[in-house]
Design an enzyme around this catalytic site. Sequence first.
Site, mmCIF file in Angstrom:
data_model
loop_
_atom_site.group_PDB
_atom_site.id
_atom_site.type_symbol
_atom_site.label_atom_id
_atom_site.label_comp_id
_atom_site.label_asym_id
_atom_site.label_seq_id
_atom_site.Cartn_x
_atom_site.Cartn_y
_atom_site.Cartn_z
ATOM 1 N NE ARG A 77 -14.362 -11.957 3.369
ATOM 2 C CZ ARG A 77 -15.321 -12.647 3.988
ATOM 3 N NH1 ARG A 77 -15.489 -13.927 3.721
ATOM 4 N NH2 ARG A 77 -16.105 -12.067 4.866
ATOM 5 C CG HIS A 107 -8.781 3.324 6.284
ATOM 6 N ND1 HIS A 107 -10.090 3.087 5.926
ATOM 7 C CD2 HIS A 107 -8.014 2.557 5.468
ATOM 8 C CE1 HIS A 107 -10.111 2.210 4.924
ATOM 9 N NE2 HIS A 107 -8.870 1.884 4.628
#
Length: 318
Positions: free
Chosen positions: A284, A127
């Site tokens: 999710r 990241h």
Amino acid sequence: MRQNKSLFPNTQSDLPKYLQEFDLTLECKHLISSLPTERGWITDRFYRYQGFWHSLRQIQAVLPCQHHFQAQDTDILLVTTPKSGTTWLKAIVFALMNRFRYNDYTDDNKSTTTLCSQRTLTIFGTHLPLVSLPDSVKNSPCKLVYLCRNPKDTFVSLWHFSNKLRSKGKDMGTLSLTDCFDQFTRGVSVYGPYWDHVLGYWKASFENPERVLFLKYEEMKQQPKVELMKLARFLGRPFSLEEETNGAVDGILKLCSFENLSNLEVNKTGQISATGFDYNTFYRQGKVGDAENYLSPQMIEKLDQVTEEKFQGYVLKF
């Protein structure tokens, strides 16, 4: 000498590693003493290093990476803003680059006769913003694939993710959507500011398109075959006509779909040993536009306005 325990008030031996206190190197101790801080989302504090916000554990890991990581010419670095389809991208690239080594990904199970040279390569995920990449990466011809997601869905997914991780701690409480929204729009989020992170790689993709490929999550969802074939060409492993006919492209997309990945047993019960993250934490919904179910019209308007201001002058829209 151990780090001041006030930074980690909820530390317990049975907590996941990402919430535990740990020893800091002398270099890290000296560095953080001079860094700006803000309230963290998962742990107590963020530290601003090289213009971006990190947890203490992240800084402790970034420093030796910057000093010692030696990129190889054949390396592939997968870079994302957090909660932008990171797991999906990793799965797709691994399946793409190894499709001649493992099972054939054709719909009809026909054996492909297409051959390719097997070169040694390593796939990394990070990241880190562009400015914080090790010099060996910046000076190497290795490939970088960058994936970003629209800021509204990124924010909502990151908020959910942070609260899920906080739930493993004692008395940590739930993060307020409005408080986190205020921080996010000010640029204070993990590896944020979001807009600076995105623009760094957006510019690099124009300056060096042979080395940096810039992808959008929404486009990958909207036209997955087109984006997968673009990715394959960029990485030097284009699909042959025979593979396309035999369904290899569709096969990889099916293999790496949200439904398939999230239902694998390892992703239901497994855990990352280095951090203590449960694999199911990373799954999710994987939908586009879910932010509208959580953000008020005023929030959406503000975030759109911030995005327009930050990206002004660049041909970059979501």
